[in-house]
Write a protein that holds these residues in place. Sequence first.
Motif, PDB file in Angstrom:
ATOM      1  N   PHE A  78      23.557  41.114  30.220  1.00  0.00           N
ATOM      2  CA  PHE A  78      22.437  40.599  30.993  1.00  0.00           C
ATOM      3  C   PHE A  78      22.976  39.944  32.265  1.00  0.00           C
ATOM      4  N   VAL A  79      22.211  39.992  33.345  1.00  0.00           N
ATOM      5  CA  VAL A  79      22.505  39.185  34.522  1.00  0.00           C
ATOM      6  C   VAL A  79      22.152  37.738  34.198  1.00  0.00           C
ATOM      7  N   VAL A  80      23.050  36.804  34.470  1.00  0.00           N
ATOM      8  CA  VAL A  80      22.747  35.378  34.279  1.00  0.00           C
ATOM      9  C   VAL A  80      21.975  34.922  35.505  1.00  0.00           C
ATOM     10  N   ASP A  81      20.688  34.645  35.318  1.00  0.00           N
ATOM     11  CA  ASP A  81      19.772  34.527  36.452  1.00  0.00           C
ATOM     12  C   ASP A  81      18.926  33.255  36.340  1.00  0.00           C
ATOM     13  N   THR A  82      19.423  32.169  36.922  1.00  0.00           N
ATOM     14  CA  THR A  82      18.643  30.924  36.901  1.00  0.00           C
ATOM     15  C   THR A  82      17.354  31.052  37.692  1.00  0.00           C
ATOM     16  N   GLY A  83      17.266  32.027  38.587  1.00  0.00           N
ATOM     17  CA  GLY A  83      16.054  32.237  39.359  1.00  0.00           C
ATOM     18  C   GLY A  83      14.963  32.927  38.566  1.00  0.00           C
ATOM     19  N   ALA A  84      15.318  33.505  37.418  1.00  0.00           N
ATOM     20  CA  ALA A  84      14.317  34.120  36.551  1.00  0.00           C
ATOM     21  C   ALA A  84      13.736  33.032  35.659  1.00  0.00           C
ATOM     22  N   ALA A  85      12.504  32.662  35.922  1.00  0.00           N
ATOM     23  CA  ALA A  85      11.865  31.601  35.142  1.00  0.00           C
ATOM     24  C   ALA A  85      11.634  32.049  33.709  1.00  0.00           C
ATOM     25  N   ARG A  86      11.565  33.335  33.486  1.00  0.00           N
ATOM     26  CA  ARG A  86      11.377  33.911  32.156  1.00  0.00           C
ATOM     27  C   ARG A  86      12.427  34.982  31.939  1.00  0.00           C
ATOM     28  N   PHE A 193      16.901  18.307  41.873  1.00  0.00           N
ATOM     29  CA  PHE A 193      16.074  19.491  42.074  1.00  0.00           C
ATOM     30  C   PHE A 193      14.673  19.256  41.507  1.00  0.00           C
ATOM     31  N   THR A 194      13.719  20.006  42.056  1.00  0.00           N
ATOM     32  CA  THR A 194      12.351  20.004  41.550  1.00  0.00           C
ATOM     33  C   THR A 194      12.246  21.080  40.490  1.00  0.00           C
ATOM     34  N   ALA A 195      11.784  20.705  39.307  1.00  0.00           N
ATOM     35  CA  ALA A 195      11.676  21.657  38.211  1.00  0.00           C
ATOM     36  C   ALA A 195      10.272  22.238  38.168  1.00  0.00           C
ATOM     37  N   LEU A 196      10.165  23.555  38.314  1.00  0.00           N
ATOM     38  CA  LEU A 196       8.902  24.244  38.096  1.00  0.00           C
ATOM     39  C   LEU A 196       8.834  24.591  36.618  1.00  0.00           C
ATOM     40  N   HIS A 197       7.878  24.031  35.913  1.00  0.00           N
ATOM     41  CA  HIS A 197       7.805  24.214  34.467  1.00  0.00           C
ATOM     42  C   HIS A 197       6.365  24.494  34.088  1.00  0.00           C
ATOM     43  N   ALA A 202       8.109  28.692  30.939  1.00  0.00           N
ATOM     44  CA  ALA A 202       8.889  29.244  32.047  1.00  0.00           C
ATOM     45  C   ALA A 202       9.421  28.106  32.917  1.00  0.00           C
ATOM     46  N   TYR A 203      10.546  28.334  33.579  1.00  0.00           N
ATOM     47  CA  TYR A 203      11.266  27.240  34.206  1.00  0.00           C
ATOM     48  C   TYR A 203      12.055  27.758  35.402  1.00  0.00           C
ATOM     49  N   ALA A 204      12.089  26.998  36.476  1.00  0.00           N
ATOM     50  CA  ALA A 204      12.903  27.337  37.641  1.00  0.00           C
ATOM     51  C   ALA A 204      13.233  26.065  38.399  1.00  0.00           C
ATOM     52  N   GLU A 205      14.250  26.129  39.268  1.00  0.00           N
ATOM     53  CA  GLU A 205      14.760  24.935  39.944  1.00  0.00           C
ATOM     54  C   GLU A 205      14.741  25.125  41.461  1.00  0.00           C
ATOM     55  N   LEU A 206      14.200  24.142  42.163  1.00  0.00           N
ATOM     56  CA  LEU A 206      14.131  24.165  43.618  1.00  0.00           C
ATOM     57  C   LEU A 206      14.930  23.014  44.193  1.00  0.00           C
ATOM     58  N   VAL A 207      15.676  23.276  45.255  1.00  0.00           N
ATOM     59  CA  VAL A 207      16.404  22.221  45.955  1.00  0.00           C
ATOM     60  C   VAL A 207      15.969  22.195  47.415  1.00  0.00           C
ATOM     61  N   ARG A 208      16.048  21.021  47.992  1.00  0.00           N
ATOM     62  CA  ARG A 208      15.785  20.876  49.424  1.00  0.00           C
ATOM     63  C   ARG A 208      17.111  20.909  50.163  1.00  0.00           C
ATOM     64  N   VAL A 209      17.184  21.766  51.160  1.00  0.00           N
ATOM     65  CA  VAL A 209      18.358  21.829  52.017  1.00  0.00           C
ATOM     66  C   VAL A 209      17.912  21.622  53.455  1.00  0.00           C
ATOM     67  N   LYS A 210      18.852  21.272  54.301  1.00  0.00           N
ATOM     68  CA  LYS A 210      18.578  21.175  55.730  1.00  0.00           C
ATOM     69  C   LYS A 210      19.399  22.215  56.457  1.00  0.00           C
TER      70      LYS A 210
END
Length: 331
Positions: A78-86, A193-197, A202-210
């Motif tokens: 499997f691809v290890v994919d933190t961007g896949a919420a499911r 990070f902001t957790a989308l849950h 389902a779960y995903a992680e958002l970060v703020r960058v500049k």
Amino acid sequence: MPVTSGLQSRWLLIPRSFKSGLVLSVVALITAACSGSLTHRPATRILSGGAVPLTVVNSGYAVRAYTRVTINGRTYFFVVDTGAARTVVTPQTASALGLPKHGARLKERSIGCAGSAQPVLISHWRLGGIRLPPTVVAESNIHLDGQKVDGQPVVGLLGSDVLRQFGRATFQFHQHRMILGETAPMGGKAVNFTALHTATGAYAELVRVKINGKPVRLLVDTGAGLTFIDAPSARLLRLQRLGWSGRINSVNGCTVPAHSVLIKQWTMGDLTIPATYAIAGPIALKYKGLIIHGLLGPDVLSTYRQVTFDFTNRRLVILGPPKYFAIDRDK
């Protein structure tokens, strides 16, 4: 593992096998967010973890990490994919394993076109040597283009819904391993990070960058292959456009226009990120009032000695300094 090469320029190499990464994670997020059918929630307790081997493939500037997953006694990559919420598995694999359906098909929408996914239940499976609890995953045609690692097929995406159950997931790309669980690392740079849950687990992680001093929000996506930025945002940020332009395939068979850009000056919290080539395309997504401007990919994350997703404390802990600048990895 042999990787088929696709569009090339003197600036950037984009292997065909990585083109779907742009849309895969976004589709998984939308599917999980819009569905009420994935009702089998993952375990709420923190699972016992351990070290899991990774196969890390570099091609041009793209990076992807794969791991072995054993389902009903059969082993796949499997691809290890933190961007896949499911977590996602291909229909062919679900059929071969006889995975039972778990509810009605789901409507999903990717960039440019729509599709569907079927929830299925995996009752007996392992990640490396770690036994996983029964989990409902999404069966979806994710167009992995027949990828193989060590002669075994790549048949799915291992998403944040599984990884978060261990409390922490530490990626050591250069040592080809992922450590699940254990204590949070000492030192390094911590970025919240902001957790989308969603209610379905389902779960995903958002970060703020500049970038050039202006804030944007990115999905942290180890499965993307490359870092992506929304094209209108790239123009507003005045990112230098480079030599490559073309179209990228989506998970559902449609395509979107894209081109390469150079991000020279950007930070994430107190961390200065190396200069990086990225792909700009129409990938902005709005979810629960949050606008996601792009994907922070493993091409950037893998330049550091260690990256920990601390799901318990909702932070990303990065140990550095980076081993090399992303734009210099071919020198």
